[in-house]
Every structure is written in structure tokens, then in C-alpha cells.
Write a protein that holds these residues in place. Structure first.
Motif, PDB file in Angstrom:
ATOM      1  N   VAL A 236      61.115  68.153  45.301  1.00 57.59           N
ATOM      2  CA  VAL A 236      61.533  66.771  45.581  1.00 57.59           C
ATOM      3  C   VAL A 236      60.310  65.872  45.699  1.00 57.59           C
ATOM      4  N   MET A 237      59.298  66.330  46.429  1.00 52.56           N
ATOM      5  CA  MET A 237      58.085  65.523  46.586  1.00 52.56           C
ATOM      6  C   MET A 237      57.404  65.288  45.233  1.00 52.56           C
ATOM      7  N   TYR A 238      57.475  66.287  44.345  1.00 51.38           N
ATOM      8  CA  TYR A 238      56.822  66.175  43.042  1.00 51.38           C
ATOM      9  C   TYR A 238      57.544  65.173  42.134  1.00 51.38           C
ATOM     10  N   ALA A 239      58.873  65.198  42.126  1.00 46.60           N
ATOM     11  CA  ALA A 239      59.641  64.424  41.146  1.00 46.60           C
ATOM     12  C   ALA A 239      60.211  63.126  41.706  1.00 46.60           C
ATOM     13  N   LEU A 240      60.042  62.872  42.999  1.00 45.42           N
ATOM     14  CA  LEU A 240      60.719  61.724  43.601  1.00 45.42           C
ATOM     15  C   LEU A 240      60.205  60.393  43.044  1.00 45.42           C
ATOM     16  N   ASP A 241      58.927  60.301  42.771  1.00 49.38           N
ATOM     17  CA  ASP A 241      58.383  59.066  42.211  1.00 49.38           C
ATOM     18  C   ASP A 241      59.028  58.753  40.860  1.00 49.38           C
ATOM     19  N   ARG A 242      59.145  59.760  40.007  1.00 50.17           N
ATOM     20  CA  ARG A 242      59.775  59.589  38.688  1.00 50.17           C
ATOM     21  C   ARG A 242      61.243  59.202  38.811  1.00 50.17           C
ATOM     22  N   ILE A 243      61.940  59.823  39.756  1.00 51.93           N
ATOM     23  CA  ILE A 243      63.377  59.564  39.922  1.00 51.93           C
ATOM     24  C   ILE A 243      63.618  58.139  40.411  1.00 51.93           C
TER      25      ILE A 243
END
Length: 760
Positions: free
Chosen positions: A321-328
Motif C-alpha cells: 500500500v505504501m509503495y503504490a498509494l501515490d500512483r493510486i
């Protein structure tokens, strides 16, 4: 003999139980499964510690039932049983304020001693239960009750009351095993002097494992999903216990958890902003708008809202979640997270909330009421767990029409059917590997469907809400296990009758499921009839095309061979023989020709004639042979070749016979030069006459095959068959015939002159 009068009597032991105390999925299971077992006809007593955190309203309803002392190593501890009836289930709360008067169930330095006492109290209390209750099954859950099977076999075996008790141990999360120093084994457990117990509890040189003891001592082992039962037998998921689980795999099975469908019902839930059903989901839009307003998000129905209700730990996939949250978040998806856990994840969520105001909301707290509103309001529910034994959040989300996005592991794989864009089936979205990019791709697959194909999205929501995750199904599987362990107890008819009375809609749907196959049978029967009828013309048409091509090729070959044979006979035979036998040949062939005409005329309408080009080629071949032969021989070859050509227009089988039989006839004419011309003509005409009846016999077979053939071919066949025999009998009828006779007459005069000169 099975005892039909006795009911299955079960003691269900758990460290937490909803609605009294709950920290995770174990509390939901202990609060729902016993009630489903009672509805299925069993008698159940649930044993739970009497924590100080239990609400006073429940404590006021408790009734003191019994008290006794429990020996724990060198200790002798007080134990009281407080009885409470709730929703038809009997609860026995184990009372000892020294161990359980705490503000939270777990997380204390003496947890090993606290839950060793709880396990010993469970086994001791079996002889203090109501008089009419004799325990048949002791069902223990997780490491907090894992020592009960060990104590039962080591300290109580041989007593009449305990001999009939069978133990079942359920693994809800193999990662929490209850490991403590081996000093506990003598000081608290009192089993250091028992070699079997000491060996089977020890996990390394200086520590013991409570769960390991239960895996060795329990009669049956269950876990909360079939996929998780397979995964924990591997080193990746077994957490060091995979060897024991593989060793006892014969006693291990996975039974999927359910949810309390009455408590989690969007049609009657009073905790959400608006109620809705599968057919009318207008209330879900109201819930979404209210939650967006409550959490400070932009109130927009054209943006998908994705929520998480979870513990903020690595096991729950927070790294991804921490890795992909910016993209989402930058991609236009709103995100709301509720939960507590590791400080790093909490701070990370607060950072994204500040970075994307109106798009990201983080609530670092434990709020059951808010979680219910989030289940009802969201479009998507994210659950990217590293491992998940079963998981109830994704089931609750589907119940409320929120599509889960999960990683394919454990119970997540068993409960969520991934969306198939080609067939439309599925109840959510999934990804396979523990990878942040894959998780982001799965989120945007769901978002794209939400934006681009709202009809398919709504159908997916309908399918998710229609899934059956009631505890009735799970209770039946547990009862199958219980009655397998106690075959002397007959399973009563009430096991089937009582659930039907509770779940009337399910019983009403069963006849519909039976009617659907009946309605589908006529639809299936019609394609079968079509399949039987449709292929018939196709095989008939294909052989017809093959026959026409074979007729053309065989006609060319036959005329060529006959022309060559007639050339050899013409050059070798003398002209005097031709003159004497010309009249006899004409007479013999004139008699055979009407018979051939009659036979061919009968057979021709059933067969297909070749193309006109084939007929032209045969006539051209006849012209060439006529020019090379004498006048008398030309007449014989014409009359003999044309009926043969008629026979060649029959099916391929008869053509082969004609070509084979005519060649020996030509050879006999070359060999027998000294014989009279009458014999040779008889030999040449008889095989051809023999082949014609053979062809006539085979032609009826062709009639059966070529029935579906077009009539146009039959109409063309008849005139062609009639035009060919006419030049044989009446040569002046066709304009080509006189030309054929005139042309050879000039050459024959020269040959006659040369022949007479040689004789002289």
C-alpha cells in the motif's frame, strides 16, 4: 448401534467471543459458529475468559454456576464458572481476576501462565457442567487453548467422563503459536517429568510451543480455508510447523468461515446512512455521499472510493500500500483507511492524507461503527495480505456490495472469484504475487471498469451480493467431522429440518434450481435436432463434387487407353479380316447397344453427369482415334467406346472396374491374331457388357448418397446420357459423325492400295 436419543454435545473453547470481547476474526467465529451448530441440532457450551473489558450489561446477566480450584504446577488457583444464555447458546465465563481482570485480552508478560490456566480450567470444568451435558467434542481454537488436548490426555485419561471426549483443534493463524521459555514446562504446566509431553511441546533447545503440543495431541485439526490448509504444509507459510502438519496431513482439513448474515445485512443495518438491497441499490449512493462528507473527501459519485479496514501490519500488505498509494491517488481513486498498528505505516498514511486532501483520508483508530459505514459506502475494498488464513472483511464487503481487491492467498483465494472480462463472471479483483505494481494494476483494472463499463460493474456487484457465506454451510461441515469422530451418535433429522425453518428463502429457492434444468432441456434438445439434420446435406454435397472430378479424370484415362489399344489392334490386324467381320461386328454391337441404352437410361437420372467439357474431350479423343483407324474399325471403336463412356460416368468404384476390365480385353485382341474376328469382337463386347450391369448394380448405392444433391445436376445428366448413344446407332443424326466417316475414307483408300500391292 447408533444412539438416536442422544444429541452431539460440544464444548467450544475460545479466548475471545463476539459480542462480549473481540480483537479479530477469532471473535467473529466464536460468536457465530456455535449458534449455527445449535440451529443444526447440537448442544453447545462456549467457554470464554471473563475479561474486565466485557460490558456491564452482559455481566449483570451472568449467573454463578460453579466454582473449583485448578492445580497449575505448584499453584492452586480459583476458577469460577459464570453462566449466560444469549441467542440460544450457553456461555460459560471462566472467572479468575488475577489472570483476566485486565484492560486488554493479550499482550502481557505472563500470557503463557494466563492461558495455561485457561486451558487447564477448560479440561477441569468438563466435570462441573450441567448434569445432562456429557462432552463429546472439545473444540479448541488457536494457541490460547492449545494446551487443553495435552492436559486432557496426560492428566485426565482413564476417567470415565473423559474417555469419550474427542478433541478438535482449529488453526486461525499459524503465525501466532504461543512460544515461551521451557522453564514454563515445569513451573506452570507441570509436565516436565512426562517424556511424551516434554518431547512434543519442545520446539528448540530452550523453548516450548503451545500450538505444537495441540498438533501432536488433537484427534483432528482444522483450519479456516482449504487453500490455507494446503499452504501451511509448506515452509513458506508453515512458520516452522510445516513438518508436523505434513506428518498429520491425514487429520488436517480446511473449512471455510462464514459471517453472521443477519448482523451484516444492508437491508436492515441501522448503523449505515441508508438501507439498500441487491435489487435496489439507491441507498448505497447515499451512504457513499455521507461518508465522503464525513471523512472530508470530495463528494463525487464519478470517482471510485476504495477503503481499507485493517491492522496496519506487514502481514496485511501495508508495504504494498505504501509503495503504490501515490500512483493510486494521483490516478483519480479516492482512498480511506481505518485501523491501528505499526507507527511507520500510521505516519505514512498521515503523510498521504496531507499530500492529497479531498482524495485521501486516514483514521488511525479503532471504530467498529465507522468500519460498518465504510463497508456500506465504498465501491472497492483493498485487502492485499501477505498471507490470510480466511479473512472476514472481504466477505463483509461483498455482502454490502463493495467489490474486494485481494491477493490470491489463503481464504482470499477461496472466497473471491476474480473478474473475467470475457465471460462476465466474478465477485471481485485479484493479483497473484506480493508485488506493489501488480496490486496497483489490479486497482486500476477495477477503476477502469467503474469508469468505462458501468453496466458490467453493476452486474459484478450483483454477483458479489448474491454469494452465500452463511454459517449454516460451515456448521454442516463441522458436524460432518464431529459425527465422523462419534459414529455411535446418530445424526438426527433435526439437523436438516431446523436450518430450513430458519432459512426459508434458501428452501424456497431449491425448487427453482430444480426447475431450471427442466426448462433448459428443450433448449438443449433443439440444437441436437438441428445438429442431426444440418450435417446431412454437407456430406452429400462433398462426395458429389469429388465424383464429378473423378469422372473427368477417369474418362480421359479410359479413352486414352482404349485409343492406344485400338491402334495396336488396327495396325496388326489385316484389312481382309476387317472387311469380313465388319457386318458381324455391327450386328453384334447393334444388339448390345439397345440393352446398354436401357440400363444407362435407368441409372443416369440418379447419378450426376460430369461437366460438358469432359464430354467434349471424350468426343475429341474419339475423333483422333477415328482418323487413325480404318472405316470398319472406326465404326466398331465408336460403338464400343461410347457405351463405355456412358459407364464411366457412374460412381468412381464402377469406373475403376471398367478401366481394369477393358485393358485385359485389349491385350487378348493383340495376342490372339490368328483367331477369327467374330471371336475378338465377342470378347471385346462381352466384358463391356458385363461391366454395364455391374455399374447398374452399383448405381443404386450412389442413389442413396446423392439424394440431397441439387435437381439441376440430374436434369443435365439425362440429356447428356441420351446424346452419347445416338451417334453409335444413327451416325447421320449428328453433324460430327459424317465428318468423322468422310475423313477416314480418304486415308483408307490409300491403305487399301498399298495392301493390294504388297499381296501382289
Amino acid at each position: 448401534m447408533a444412539d438416536s436419543s442422544k444429541k452431539m454435545q460440544i464444548v467450544f473453547a475460545s479466548a475471545e467471543c463476539a459480542p462480549f470481547v473481540k480483537t479479530g476474526g477469532l471473535g467473529d467465529v466464536a460468536g457465530s459458529l456455535p449458534a449455527a451448530l445449535v440451529r443444526a441440532g447440537a448442544e453447545v457450551i462456549v467457554m470464554v475468559p471473563k475479561y474486565a473489558t466485557i460490558k456491564d450489561e452482559y455481566k449483570a446477566q451472568m449467573e454463578h454456576f460453579a466454582d473449583f480450584y485448578v492445580s497449575l504446577g505448584w499453584r492452586n488457583e480459583y476458577c469460577g464458572l459464570e453462566k449466560l444464555e444469549h441467542d440460544g447458546v450457553t456461555y460459560m465465563f471462566v472467572d479468575n481476576e488475577r489472570y483476566f481482570a485486565r484492560d486488554y485480552p493479550y499482550g502481557f508478560f505472563d500470557d503463557g501462565e494466563r492461558f495455561a490456566f485457561f486451558s487447564k480450567a477448560i479440561t477441569e470444568s468438563l466435570q462441573h457442567l450441567p448434569a445432562d451435558f456429557e462432552c463429546d467434542i472439545l473444540h479448541c481454537n488457536d494457541w490460547q487453548t492449545a494446551l487443553a488436548p495435552v492436559f486432557l490426555r496426560e492428566f485426565y485419561q482413564g476417567l470415565p467422563l473423559y474417555d469419550r471426549v474427542k478433541t478438535v483443534f482449529s488453526i486461525h493463524n499459524v503465525a501466532f503459536q504461543g512460544q515461551f521459555s521451557d522453564t514454563v514446562m515445569e513451573d506452570i504446566l507441570g509436565v516436565a517429568h512426562i517424556p511424551a509431553a516434554a518431547t512434543q511441546l519442545r520446539c528448540d533447545a530452550c523453548s516450548i510451543n503451545y500450538m505444537l503440543g495441540a498438533l501432536h495431541y488433537a484427534d483432528a485439526i482444522t483450519t479456516v480455508s482449504p487453500t490455507y490448509a494446503s499452504e501451511i504444509q509448506t515452509p513458506e507459510f508453515g512458520e516452522g510447523l510445516d513438518g508436523v502438519l505434513r506428518e498429520r496431513s491425514y487429520a488436517l482439513q480446511g473449512i471455510l468461515n462464514g459471517i453472521d448474515v443477519a448482523a451484516f445485512d444492508p437491508a436492515t443495518d441501522k448503523r449505515i446512512a441508508a438501507n439498500y438491497t441487491v435489487d435496489d441499490r439507491s441507498g448505497k449512493a447515499v451512504c457513499k455521499a455521507k461518508l465522503q462528507e464525513e471523512l472530508g473527501l470530495e463528494v463525487r459519485d464519478d470517482r471510485p472510493l476504495m477503503v481499507m479496514v485493517t491492522r496496519l501490519t506487514r502481514q496485511k500488505g501495508m508495504d504494498l500500500v505504501m509503495y503504490a498509494l501515490d500512483r493510486i491517488l494521483s490516478g483519480g481513486v479516492q482512498v480511506a483507511v481505518l485501523g491501528t498498528g505499526d507507527r511507520d505505516y500510521e505516519d505514512g498514511l498521515r503523510y498521504f492524507q496531507d499530500k492529497y486532501p479531498g482524495t485521501m483520508a486516514a483514521r488511525i483508530e479503532f471504530d467498529p461503527a465507522l468500519s460498518q459505514r465504510m463497508y456500506a459506502a465504498a465501491d472497492m475494498f483493498l485487502m492485499p495480505s501477505k498471507f490470510e488464513p480466511c479473512g472476514l472483511s472481504q466477505i463483509i464487503a461483498m455482502r454490502y456490495g463493495t467489490l474486494p481487491i485481494v491477493r490470491e492467498t489463503g481464504g482470499l483465494k477461496d472466497t473471491v472469484i476474480p473478474y473475467n472480462e470475457f465471460t462476465g463472471e466474478g465477485t471481485g479483483f485479484s493479483f497473484t504475487n506480493f508485488n506493489g505494481d501488480e496490486m496497483g494494476d489490479a486497482v486500476f483494472r477495477a477503476a477502469r471498469l467503474f469508469w468505462d463499463n458501468r453496466e458490467a460493474w453493476n452486474q459484478l456487484v450483483t454477483q458479489a451480493m448474491s454469494q452465500d457465506f452463511s454459517w449454516t454451510r460451515s456448521a454442516d461441515k463441522y458436524l460432518d467431522l464431529y459425527f465422523f469422530m462419534h459414529p455411535e451418535i446418530e445424526r438426527p433429522a433435526a439437523v436438516v429440518d431446523e436450518p430450513e425453518a430458519v432459512a426459508e428463502p434458501v428452501a424456497a429457492e431449491e425448487p427453482k434450481a430444480e426447475e431450471k434444468p427442466d426448462e433448459a432441456e428443450p433448449a438443449k434438445a433443439e440444437p441436437e435436432v438441428k445438429a442431426e439434420v444440418a450435417p446431412e446435406p454437407e456430406p452429400a454435397a462433398k462426395p458429389a463434387a469429388k465424383k464429378t472430378t473423378t469422372r473427368k479424370t477417369t474418362a480421359k484415362k479410359a479413352t486414352a487407353t482404349k485409343a492406344a489399344a485400338t491402334k495396336t489392334t488396327a495396325t496388326k490386324a489385316t484389312t481382309t479380316r476387317k472387311r469380313t467381320t465388319a457386318a458381324a461386328k455391327k450386328a453384334a454391337e447393334a444388339e448390345a447397344a439397345p440393352e446398354v441404352k436401357a440400363e444407362v437410361a435407368k441409372a443416369k437420372p440418379a447419378t450426376k453427369a460430369p461437366a460438358k467439357t469432359a464430354a467434349k474431350k471424350t468426343t475429341a479423343a474419339k475423333k483422333t482415334t477415328a482418323t487413325k483407324l480404318t472405316t470398319t474399325k472406326a465404326a466398331t471403336t465408336k460403338s464400343a467406346a461410347k457405351p463405355a463412356a456412358k459407364v464411366e460416368e457412374t460412381p468412381a468404384e464402377s469406373k475403376a472396374e471398367v478401366t481394369v476390365e477393358t485393358k485385359p480385353a485389349a491385350k487378348t485382341t493383340t495376342r490372339k491374331r490368328t483367331t477369327t474376328a467374330k471371336k475378338t469382337t465377342a470378347k471385346t463386347t462381352t466384358p463391356k457388357a458385363e461391366t454395364k450391369p455391374a455399374a447398374a448394380k452399383e448405381e443404386p448405392k450412389a442413389e442413396v448418397k446423392i439424394k440431397p444433391a441439387p435437381k439441376a445436376a440430374e436434369v443435365k445428366a439425362a440429356p447428356k446420357a441420351e446424346t452419347k448413344p445416338e451417334p453409335a446407332k444413327e451416325s447421320p443424326a449428328s453433324p460430327a459423325a459424317p465428318a468423322e466417316k468422310k475423313a477416314p475414307s480418304k486415308k483408307t483408300s490409300v491403305r487399301k492400295a498399298t495392301a493390294t500391292r504388297k499381296r501382289r
